[in-house]
Scaffold this motif. Structure first.
Motif, PDB file in Angstrom:
ATOM      1  N   ARG A  48       0.709  -1.079  -0.106  1.00  0.00           N
ATOM      2  CA  ARG A  48      -0.053  -0.033   0.053  1.00  0.00           C
ATOM      3  C   ARG A  48       0.806   1.034   0.188  1.00  0.00           C
ATOM      4  O   ARG A  48       0.488   2.278  -0.692  1.00  0.00           O
ATOM      5  N   PRO A  49       1.834   1.332   0.964  1.00  0.00           N
ATOM      6  CA  PRO A  49       2.583   2.962   0.839  1.00  0.00           C
ATOM      7  C   PRO A  49       3.108   3.256  -0.551  1.00  0.00           C
ATOM      8  O   PRO A  49       3.191   4.127  -1.141  1.00  0.00           O
ATOM      9  N   ALA A  50       3.873   1.936  -0.991  1.00  0.00           N
ATOM     10  CA  ALA A  50       4.413   2.115  -2.272  1.00  0.00           C
ATOM     11  C   ALA A  50       3.278   2.371  -3.460  1.00  0.00           C
ATOM     12  O   ALA A  50       3.707   3.411  -4.288  1.00  0.00           O
ATOM     13  N   MET A  51       2.268   1.831  -3.450  1.00  0.00           N
ATOM     14  CA  MET A  51       1.242   2.013  -4.191  1.00  0.00           C
ATOM     15  C   MET A  51       0.619   3.526  -4.197  1.00  0.00           C
ATOM     16  O   MET A  51       0.469   4.091  -5.363  1.00  0.00           O
ATOM     17  N   ASP A  52       0.808   4.038  -3.095  1.00  0.00           N
ATOM     18  CA  ASP A  52      -0.022   5.353  -2.786  1.00  0.00           C
ATOM     19  C   ASP A  52       1.389   6.293  -3.501  1.00  0.00           C
ATOM     20  O   ASP A  52       0.951   7.366  -3.940  1.00  0.00           O
ATOM     21  N   ILE A  53       2.548   6.045  -3.416  1.00  0.00           N
ATOM     22  CA  ILE A  53       3.741   6.733  -3.880  1.00  0.00           C
ATOM     23  C   ILE A  53       3.490   6.976  -5.504  1.00  0.00           C
ATOM     24  O   ILE A  53       3.572   7.869  -6.030  1.00  0.00           O
ATOM     25  N   VAL A  54       3.177   5.767  -5.879  1.00  0.00           N
ATOM     26  CA  VAL A  54       3.285   5.590  -7.312  1.00  0.00           C
ATOM     27  C   VAL A  54       2.017   6.414  -8.039  1.00  0.00           C
ATOM     28  O   VAL A  54       2.074   6.813  -9.030  1.00  0.00           O
ATOM     29  N   GLU A  55       1.011   6.330  -7.388  1.00  0.00           N
ATOM     30  CA  GLU A  55      -0.102   7.104  -7.703  1.00  0.00           C
ATOM     31  C   GLU A  55       0.209   8.583  -7.639  1.00  0.00           C
ATOM     32  O   GLU A  55      -0.407   9.247  -8.526  1.00  0.00           O
ATOM     33  N   LYS A  56       0.773   8.893  -6.504  1.00  0.00           N
ATOM     34  CA  LYS A  56       1.245  10.442  -6.365  1.00  0.00           C
ATOM     35  C   LYS A  56       1.954  10.788  -7.812  1.00  0.00           C
ATOM     36  O   LYS A  56       2.124  11.998  -8.084  1.00  0.00           O
ATOM     37  N   MET A  57       2.816   9.913  -8.391  1.00  0.00           N
ATOM     38  CA  MET A  57       3.982   9.919  -9.463  1.00  0.00           C
ATOM     39  C   MET A  57       3.093  10.068 -10.740  1.00  0.00           C
ATOM     40  O   MET A  57       3.597  10.155 -11.772  1.00  0.00           O
ATOM     41  N   ASP A 394       1.515  -1.770   5.299  1.00  0.00           N
ATOM     42  CA  ASP A 394       0.600  -1.044   5.191  1.00  0.00           C
ATOM     43  C   ASP A 394       0.400  -0.145   6.488  1.00  0.00           C
ATOM     44  O   ASP A 394      -0.427   0.998   6.424  1.00  0.00           O
ATOM     45  N   ALA A 395       0.994  -0.645   7.493  1.00  0.00           N
ATOM     46  CA  ALA A 395       1.081   0.255   8.767  1.00  0.00           C
ATOM     47  C   ALA A 395       1.794   1.432   8.755  1.00  0.00           C
ATOM     48  O   ALA A 395       1.621   2.255   9.630  1.00  0.00           O
ATOM     49  N   PHE A 396       2.760   1.498   7.752  1.00  0.00           N
ATOM     50  CA  PHE A 396       3.584   2.693   7.587  1.00  0.00           C
ATOM     51  C   PHE A 396       2.744   3.872   7.048  1.00  0.00           C
ATOM     52  O   PHE A 396       2.105   3.448   5.943  1.00  0.00           O
ATOM     53  N   VAL A 397       2.809   5.094   7.875  1.00  0.00           N
ATOM     54  CA  VAL A 397       1.891   6.086   7.276  1.00  0.00           C
ATOM     55  C   VAL A 397       2.872   7.084   6.775  1.00  0.00           C
ATOM     56  O   VAL A 397       3.886   7.629   7.103  1.00  0.00           O
ATOM     57  N   LEU A 398       2.631   7.450   5.335  1.00  0.00           N
ATOM     58  CA  LEU A 398       3.296   8.321   4.492  1.00  0.00           C
ATOM     59  C   LEU A 398       2.861   9.669   4.933  1.00  0.00           C
ATOM     60  O   LEU A 398       1.872  10.081   5.113  1.00  0.00           O
ATOM     61  N   LYS A 399       4.102  10.388   4.995  1.00  0.00           N
ATOM     62  CA  LYS A 399       3.867  12.121   5.279  1.00  0.00           C
ATOM     63  C   LYS A 399       3.418  12.571   3.878  1.00  0.00           C
ATOM     64  O   LYS A 399       4.079  12.134   2.674  1.00  0.00           O
ATOM     65  N   ASP A 400       2.627  13.721   3.733  1.00  0.00           N
ATOM     66  CA  ASP A 400       2.541  14.390   2.565  1.00  0.00           C
ATOM     67  C   ASP A 400       3.562  15.818   2.513  1.00  0.00           C
ATOM     68  O   ASP A 400       3.479  16.689   3.246  1.00  0.00           O
ATOM     69  N   TYR A 401       4.939  15.572   1.904  1.00  0.00           N
ATOM     70  CA  TYR A 401       5.778  16.343   1.987  1.00  0.00           C
ATOM     71  C   TYR A 401       5.354  17.595   1.176  1.00  0.00           C
ATOM     72  O   TYR A 401       6.132  18.673   1.326  1.00  0.00           O
ATOM     73  N   ALA A 402       4.439  17.598   0.531  1.00  0.00           N
ATOM     74  CA  ALA A 402       4.026  18.876  -0.367  1.00  0.00           C
ATOM     75  C   ALA A 402       3.656  19.825   0.538  1.00  0.00           C
ATOM     76  O   ALA A 402       3.589  20.957   0.490  1.00  0.00           O
ATOM     77  N   ASP A 403       3.078  19.401   1.856  1.00  0.00           N
ATOM     78  CA  ASP A 403       2.467  20.349   2.799  1.00  0.00           C
ATOM     79  C   ASP A 403       3.640  20.797   3.662  1.00  0.00           C
ATOM     80  O   ASP A 403       3.701  21.959   4.066  1.00  0.00           O
TER      81      ASP A 403
END
Length: 416
Positions: A48-57, A394-403
């Motif tokens: 999940r965290p990697a999937m969230d990142i590639v979605e951001k990309m 999945d437990a790792f929480v991604l920061k939104d570095y854009a903020d």
């Protein structure tokens, strides 16, 4: 504008380059290979965290379109004729709420494409020497002219050249977990498309799979050895000899697989090793992905960890306004627990995937059978009870570095 050199264009390197550029830095990626690899590599998992990142990309759709499509697992015990069919989707739903399996080289191609036209890639070259001072790093290359950068990041894998140049020889940090991995590209003579077939025995497992868009297949082997194996990482003939010895006498299709390996044009063999470093930073040089904190290829979720690590490193550098001391330190602090759990999971996974006695082989098969009958919600609950559970991803929480980061223009102004 800070100039940052990244060594390695596989997974961590392209992700890092993309996000550094987004945050206002000027990345350059140097890669020893002469160009994009087109062999397909082996299958890797994104959680999940990697999937969230590639979605951001902006490349999620392309990655999902290239997914292997594996839906069924056929599990055999060596010497037992009756196979066990396992629904892969149920396993994946237990492991992660968002997942994709993709061939490694295809993943790299997509990640590189995300920064195409904005990131400088230099192929067919490698770093020869690094010399740091208070203001930057002087870099010489095996082929290209010397250049100076503000920072250097090694994203060049388990056998990292940057790590060797800056931190010392690999043996100081490598911790073999007692297993070996081999992967070969072979003809898809079993005509597989959405199925993986595995056969398990004491101290060894062999299998074969193919992706829905591949013309060939991959033979994969995991095994333990009672003593340390002697081989050079470039001596393919010796590696194939060791593999044949390890799987001698195993049934099912293993003799045919070994015969195909002998003539396979693409072959990978290595000891499954964890990288354990107190810090993966020294001055203006740091490491990302397997180069700094590999939990163990094929068993520790290292690809997802590499993507997350690259994203965090770029984000923390930006959040620190380009202050590499603070940015590198904050990156290590953010990733430390994730890395530690990944190592623990890899050790547990290796024990289960390569059972050490007949009872363990039988228990592995029964555990697989469990996935077909127990509700997924129960399986998820059981998985959460273990600290080494793969659900750590999945437990790792991604920061939104854009903020949290300074605007790109501020970073540029501060270091122009």
């Amino acid at each position: 504008m800070q100039k940052i050199l990244i060594s390695g264009a596989s997974v961590a390197g392209p992700v890092l380059a993309y996000w550094l550029k987004r945050h206002g830095f000027q990345p350059t990626v140097v890669e020893r290979a002469p160009g994009l690899r087109k062999t397909g590599g082996h299958a890797v998992d994104l959680f999940r965290p990697a999937m969230d990142i590639v979605e951001k990309m902006g490349v999620l759709a392309e990655i999902e379109a290239r997914a292997t499509g594996t839906e069924q697992l056929t599990l055999l015990r060596d010497g037992v004729k009756r196979p066990l069919e396992v629904d892969v989707k149920r396993i994946l739903q237990t492991v992660s709420r968002r997942h994709c399996e993709i061939m490694r080289d295809e993943l790299a191609e997509v990640l590189i494409g995300a920064g195409r036209g904005e990131v400088e890639y230099v192929y067919g070259d490698s770093i020869a020497s690094l010399r740091q001072d208070d203001a930057g790093v002087d870099v010489t290359f095996e082929r290209g002219a010397p250049r100076r950068f503000d920072l250097v990041i090694g994203a060049d894998g388990l056998h990292s050249n940057v790590r060797r140049l800056v931190f010392g020889e690999e043996r100081q940090f490598s911790r073999p977990i007692g297993a070996h991995l081999a992967v070969a590209s072979i003809p898809n003579y079993l005509e597989l498309s959405d199925r993986t077939i595995l056969v398990t025995g004491v101290d060894r497992m062999a299998g074969v799979y193919s992706a829905r868009h591949m013309d060939d297949a991959r033979a994969v082997f995991l095994f333990r050895s009672p003593q340390e194996l002697e081989y050079h990482h470039r001596d393919v003939a010796r590696q194939k000899q060791l593999l044949a010895q390890a799987f001698a006498g195993m049934g099912w299709e293993v003799p045919r697989l070994l015969a195909e390996v002998e003539r396979a044009p693409i072959f990978y063999f290595d000891t499954i090793t964890q990288l354990r470093m107190d810090t993966w930073t020294r001055g203006r040089v740091t490491l990302a992905g397997d180069a700094g904190y590999s939990p163990g290829p094929a068993v520790g979720g290292s690809t997802s960890l590499a993507i997350v690590g690259a994203y965090v490193l770029a984000g923390e550098l930006a959040a620190a306004g380009g202050d590499h001391v603070r940015g590198f330190r904050n990156c290590e602090e953010t990733l430390r627990e994730y890395v530690t759990h990944s190592r623990a999971f890899a050790l547990s996974a290796a024990r289960k995937l390569i059972p050490g006695n007949p009872l363990a082989v039988w228990l592995f098969a029964q555990s697989a059978r469990l996935f077909n009958h127990v509700p997924v919600s129960w399986l998820r609950a059981l998985a959460r009870l273990s600290r080494s559970s793969v659900q750590m991803h999945d437990a790792f929480v991604l920061k939104d570095y854009a903020d949290g980061a300074r605007p790109a223009a501020a970073v540029v102004a501060a270091h122009a």
